[in-house]
Design an enzyme around this catalytic site. Sequence first.
Site, short mmCIF file in Angstrom:
data_model
loop_
_atom_site.label_atom_id
_atom_site.label_comp_id
_atom_site.label_asym_id
_atom_site.label_seq_id
_atom_site.Cartn_x
_atom_site.Cartn_y
_atom_site.Cartn_z
NE ARG A 55 -3.54 -0.10 2.63
CZ ARG A 55 -4.13 0.07 3.83
NH1 ARG A 55 -4.06 -0.89 4.74
NH2 ARG A 55 -4.76 1.17 4.11
CD GLN A 87 -13.25 6.46 8.33
OE1 GLN A 87 -13.61 5.45 8.91
NE2 GLN A 87 -13.90 6.96 7.29
CG ASN A 88 -8.41 7.85 3.39
OD1 ASN A 88 -9.14 6.90 3.64
ND2 ASN A 88 -8.77 8.85 2.59
CB VAL A 89 -3.15 4.83 6.79
CG1 VAL A 89 -4.10 4.52 7.95
CG2 VAL A 89 -3.28 3.79 5.69
CG ASP A 90 -3.57 7.92 1.49
OD1 ASP A 90 -4.44 7.12 1.11
OD2 ASP A 90 -3.79 9.15 1.63
CG HIS A 105 -8.51 4.83 11.19
ND1 HIS A 105 -9.42 4.41 10.24
CD2 HIS A 105 -9.21 4.99 12.35
CE1 HIS A 105 -10.62 4.31 10.83
NE2 HIS A 105 -10.52 4.66 12.09
CB SER A 171 -18.48 2.03 3.72
OG SER A 171 -17.55 1.69 4.75
C1 BV8 Z 1 -12.19 1.35 18.68
C2 BV8 Z 1 -6.29 0.23 9.75
C3 BV8 Z 1 -12.47 1.76 21.00
C4 BV8 Z 1 -5.50 1.21 8.99
C5 BV8 Z 1 -8.68 0.31 10.06
C6 BV8 Z 1 -17.81 -5.38 17.01
C7 BV8 Z 1 -16.74 -6.23 17.14
C8 BV8 Z 1 -15.42 -5.76 17.18
C9 BV8 Z 1 -15.17 -4.41 17.11
C10 BV8 Z 1 -16.25 -3.58 16.97
C11 BV8 Z 1 -17.56 -4.03 16.93
N1 BV8 Z 1 -18.39 -2.96 16.79
C12 BV8 Z 1 -17.65 -1.86 16.73
C13 BV8 Z 1 -16.36 -2.22 16.88
C14 BV8 Z 1 -15.24 -1.34 16.91
C15 BV8 Z 1 -14.46 -1.43 15.61
C16 BV8 Z 1 -15.39 -1.39 14.40
O1 BV8 Z 1 -15.92 -0.35 14.08
N2 BV8 Z 1 -15.58 -2.54 13.73
C17 BV8 Z 1 -16.48 -2.57 12.59
C18 BV8 Z 1 -15.92 -3.52 11.52
C19 BV8 Z 1 -17.84 -3.03 13.08
N3 BV8 Z 1 -13.64 -0.25 15.62
C20 BV8 Z 1 -12.44 -0.28 16.21
O2 BV8 Z 1 -11.92 -1.28 16.65
C21 BV8 Z 1 -11.74 1.07 16.32
N4 BV8 Z 1 -11.30 1.23 17.68
O3 BV8 Z 1 -13.39 1.27 18.54
O4 BV8 Z 1 -11.58 1.54 19.91
C22 BV8 Z 1 -12.62 3.23 21.18
C23 BV8 Z 1 -13.52 3.96 20.39
C24 BV8 Z 1 -13.64 5.31 20.60
C25 BV8 Z 1 -12.89 5.95 21.56
C26 BV8 Z 1 -11.99 5.19 22.32
C27 BV8 Z 1 -11.85 3.84 22.14
C28 BV8 Z 1 -10.53 1.13 15.39
C29 BV8 Z 1 -11.02 1.27 13.97
C30 BV8 Z 1 -9.83 1.43 13.03
C31 BV8 Z 1 -9.62 0.13 12.31
N5 BV8 Z 1 -8.53 0.29 11.33
N6 BV8 Z 1 -7.66 0.27 9.23
C32 BV8 Z 1 -5.47 0.79 7.55
O5 BV8 Z 1 -4.92 -0.27 7.25
O6 BV8 Z 1 -6.01 1.54 6.73
S1 BV8 Z 1 -10.26 0.40 9.43
C33 BV8 Z 1 -10.33 0.63 7.75
O7 BV8 Z 1 -11.71 0.95 7.47
C34 BV8 Z 1 -9.52 1.81 7.23
O8 BV8 Z 1 -8.91 2.57 8.23
C35 BV8 Z 1 -10.60 2.64 6.52
O9 BV8 Z 1 -10.26 3.95 6.53
C36 BV8 Z 1 -11.77 2.35 7.38
C37 BV8 Z 1 -13.12 2.76 6.85
O10 BV8 Z 1 -13.24 2.32 5.52
P1 BV8 Z 1 -13.66 3.46 4.46
O11 BV8 Z 1 -12.59 4.51 4.44
O12 BV8 Z 1 -15.05 3.91 4.74
O13 BV8 Z 1 -13.58 2.70 3.08
P2 BV8 Z 1 -14.67 1.70 2.47
O14 BV8 Z 1 -14.00 0.92 1.37
O15 BV8 Z 1 -15.34 0.95 3.58
O16 BV8 Z 1 -15.77 2.67 1.82
C38 BV8 Z 1 -15.41 3.45 0.70
C39 BV8 Z 1 -16.62 4.32 0.38
O17 BV8 Z 1 -16.27 5.19 -0.69
C40 BV8 Z 1 -17.83 3.52 -0.07
O18 BV8 Z 1 -18.98 3.99 0.59
C41 BV8 Z 1 -17.92 3.81 -1.58
O19 BV8 Z 1 -19.27 3.90 -2.03
C42 BV8 Z 1 -17.26 5.17 -1.66
N7 BV8 Z 1 -16.62 5.44 -2.95
C43 BV8 Z 1 -15.98 4.55 -3.77
N8 BV8 Z 1 -15.51 5.21 -4.85
C44 BV8 Z 1 -15.84 6.52 -4.71
C45 BV8 Z 1 -16.54 6.67 -3.50
N9 BV8 Z 1 -17.02 7.86 -3.09
C46 BV8 Z 1 -16.81 8.92 -3.88
N10 BV8 Z 1 -16.14 8.86 -5.06
C47 BV8 Z 1 -15.65 7.68 -5.50
N11 BV8 Z 1 -14.99 7.63 -6.68
#
Ligand code: BV8
Length: 222
Positions: A55, A87-90, A105, A171
């Site tokens: 990446r 949320q992006n890491v770049d 993130h 998303s």
């Molecule tokens: C936390 C690492 C406590 C870096 C990432 C149940 C079980 C276990 C955990 C949980 C649970 N419920 C909730 C949780 C917590 C968990 C969580 O949310 N899990 C989810 C899966 C349910 N969260 C955590 O663990 C977080 N920590 O909660 O700690 C806390 C909280 C608050 C305060 C104190 C303590 C940590 C979350 C971070 C995880 N790390 N990545 C890396 O490698 O990048 S997450 C990963 O997903 C990336 O960071 C990314 O940024 C993030 C979100 O993804 P998106 O950016 O939204 O990308 P995605 O592909 O999903 O969507 C793209 C969108 O763009 C789409 O909608 C698409 O339609 C649109 N799109 C596409 N093309 C275009 C476009 N839009 C416009 N133009 C285009 N051309």
Amino acid sequence: MRIVILTGAGISAESGMGTFRDKGGLWENPDLMKLATPEGFAADPAAVHAWYNMRRAKVRSCQPNAAHVALAALQQDPRAEVTLVTQNVDDLHERAGSHDVIHMHGTHLRALCVDCGARWPAPSQMTVDTRCACGGAARPDVVWFGEVPYHMDRVGAALTQADLFVAIGTSGVVYPAAGFVRVARQAGADTLEINLAPSERATEFARSAFGPATQTVPAWVA
Ligand code: BV8
Ligand code: ZN
């Protein structure tokens, strides 16, 4: 006007970066969910380093797009007090001219020592042999699932004082970022979702603009 903007992988899709959950995204292969966890790193650090090395190389070959540039221009507008959270890491926002970007993130362009917490610019290729000056092992300075996102105090304060909250290219699946719209709305802010298609949180936004970010973001900023 105080504006809080949250961006996700979608803002970089048209730069060629790919996203996480779109078709064929980085997350489609279930192993990738293991890669973005401390457990995954403990179990197979070489695989996690390889994923971030891929990446990191990818982002070096990509350019910021018109959406990144439009947000950088908005930050220059004296009428707007912008807090840009990603949320992006770049570094595409920074390369487009944005400043003071809040990487909740973290960033894979920085290395973190697992022992002493030191941070330094990540080498393009990190391996299990990458070491801190203290001798500790290095990991990418990103926030994995189960880890606490960075700068949450600053983001929370900005959300409660915002006049407008805008989510772009995310998303709405991952918390706490997915919960920002509710915090902002409960504090009385207007809310706008700019995305290719309605996200998981679409119904929580007062307004929306759907389409590719390189068209919808400049149109909104104009
Ligand atoms: C936390 C690492 C406590 C870096 C990432 C149940 C079980 C276990 C955990 C949980 C649970 N419920 C909730 C949780 C917590 C968990 C969580 O949310 N899990 C989810 C899966 C349910 N969260 C955590 O663990 C977080 N920590 O909660 O700690 C806390 C909280 C608050 C305060 C104190 C303590 C940590 C979350 C971070 C995880 N790390 N990545 C890396 O490698 O990048 S997450 C990963 O997903 C990336 O960071 C990314 O940024 C993030 C979100 O993804 P998106 O950016 O939204 O990308 P995605 O592909 O999903 O969507 C793209 C969108 O763009 C789409 O909608 C698409 O339609 C649109 N799109 C596409 N093309 C275009 C476009 N839009 C416009 N133009 C285009 N051309
Ligand atoms: Zn160290």
